[in-house]
Design an enzyme around this catalytic site. Structure first.
Site, PDB file in Angstrom:
ATOM      1  N   ARG A 108       3.500 -25.902 -21.968  1.00 27.31           N
ATOM      2  CA  ARG A 108       4.539 -24.974 -21.518  1.00 27.31           C
ATOM      3  C   ARG A 108       5.714 -25.072 -22.490  1.00 27.31           C
ATOM      4  NH1 ARG A 108       3.696 -26.682 -15.301  1.00 27.31           N
ATOM      5  NH2 ARG A 108       3.310 -28.589 -16.442  1.00 27.31           N
ATOM      6  N   ASP A 149       9.024 -24.520 -24.556  1.00 26.50           N
ATOM      7  CA  ASP A 149      10.370 -24.115 -24.128  1.00 26.50           C
ATOM      8  C   ASP A 149      10.825 -22.807 -24.787  1.00 26.50           C
ATOM      9  OD1 ASP A 149      11.220 -25.914 -22.290  1.00 26.50           O
ATOM     10  OD2 ASP A 149      12.116 -27.294 -23.743  1.00 26.50           O
ATOM     11  N   ARG A 174      11.684 -33.010 -29.853  1.00 26.79           N
ATOM     12  CA  ARG A 174      13.006 -32.596 -30.337  1.00 26.79           C
ATOM     13  C   ARG A 174      14.018 -33.748 -30.339  1.00 26.79           C
ATOM     14  NH1 ARG A 174      13.907 -27.319 -26.822  1.00 26.79           N
ATOM     15  NH2 ARG A 174      16.033 -27.529 -27.666  1.00 26.79           N
TER      16      ARG A 174
END
Lengths: 244, 244
Positions: free
Chosen positions: B49, B51, B195
């Site tokens: 999923r 972002d 990230r």
């Protein structure tokens, strides 16, 4: 004093160069920063009023200011303030009679096309033509644009200007890894002229039309080429000035 | 029957993969087309999923259908219907027990960075780091991520999952023409983990932190690395399945 900026921008998220109230434009974005610095509105003039979605690798603007800064300082301040999609390449203090539009002797536009399977990462940056293109046919049609012609057939019906005679200096058809670039240099262009020329050349390349450029020009009739290629593939590549 | 699609998308104009009412999402876009074909809602499941703003070069989804079509027909119909920023690479009819998420053995993410002057055409596609980066320092910090670790330090405080132990199989630091790619393969990733790892490695590369990865991991404290690198540089590069 007069300041000239050499800028590039990604047109994808702009409603074109020219200021429009309530829309994000290149002019509006730059003038907002100038207003912040001058505490009053400062108008800029661009060499080319690129349309919504059209990119610039090498656009020139100028404005008058009372702020006395060297060019590199202007560039530094602006690049810190500008959004991700505008870059100030170079700034010069110029003569007071310099005009970015009126002094431009010519412009080069590049139109980027890719063929084959869709590439999502080209969205807004390169125009997709799924079909195979016959490059020799495109070259044959392209060479006849060179010269001084009345380009009524290849300009938007919305163009209000009377004199539709322009000179095209050079047209190059360049095979790229992804597809094809069409690079056109001329002394001036009518509204949508490059995108209509590209639409015609792509129809020739796809075999939907024969290469018949001089006849098309001679008819001076916009309705015979009703299409306009999408903005996303179009780049203002260079503005030509006498001393640049 | 169950259909598996291998897709890529440009995340720039999507509010992420997962369906959200009133937002443009990858799931919403694909399910809209499935609803058109089935005349009823059809739910898809994705391997990851991603972002908002995150891209996928190689995402997998699956769904169940009563429409009996070969894979290439599904791809053809979908590619005609999909917007410019989603591409269906391949479609297969799979066993009814295949699950794109639960059967994924691992994932590879690539994070793209460019250094030096701003390039407006990288907006939304590559992350800009104006500073010079010390690549040897980044490599030194990166190698210690490999292995089985509790990644609490490198996961969003918002991650609700209890078990934060994951295995990173490989981290590659690749010099590119524009700057640097960081490529991470692991068996699973916590929310924002890639990230946050990239944010840490960039601070090391800029000389703001020393390479001290094992100590960072040992502290199990998210607050010691408060930054998260922007979504725009992140690409889901590969989903690993047993039989793929």
């Amino acid at each position: 004093m007069r300041v000239r900026m050499n800028i590039s921008y990604n047109g994808r998220d702009f409603s074109g160069f020219q200021y429009q109230h309530d829309y994000r434009t290149v002019q509006g974005t730059i003038e907002k920063q100038l207003k912040r610095m001058h505490k009053m509105p400062t108008r800029i003039h661009g060499a080319s009023r690129t349309d919504a979605g059209v990119h610039a690798l090498d656009q020139y603007i100028h404005f008058d200011t009372t702020i006395d800064l060297p060019g590199d300082k202007w560039a530094f301040i602006f690049n810190r303030a500008m959004p991700d999609d505008i870059y100030i390449k170079d700034v010069d203090i110029v003569d007071d009679d310099f005009h970015s539009r009126y002094h431009a002797k010519g412009k080069t536009y590049r139109y980027k096309i890719y063929t084959g399977a869709k590439n999502p990462f080209y969205k807004g940056l390169v125009t997709h033509v799924p079909d195979q293109l016959d490059i020799s046919k495109i070259k044959e049609a392209a060479k006849d644009f060179v010269g001084v012609h009345d380009f009524t057939t290849f300009s938007s019906a919305k163009a209000e200007i009377k004199n539709k005679v322009r000179e095209i200096k050079q047209v190059d058809i360049i095979k790229t890894e992804a597809g094809l670039d069409i690079v056109i240099t001329g002394t001036g262009f009518l509204y949508n002229m490059v995108r209509i020329i590209v639409a015609y050349l792509l129809e020739v390349g796809r075999g939907l039309r024969k290469a018949d450029t001089l006849n098309m020009i001679a008819q001076k009739d916009r309705t015979i080429i009703p299409k306009t290629a999408p903005a996303e593939g179009l780049y203002l590549e260079k503005v030509w000035y006498e001393n640049l």
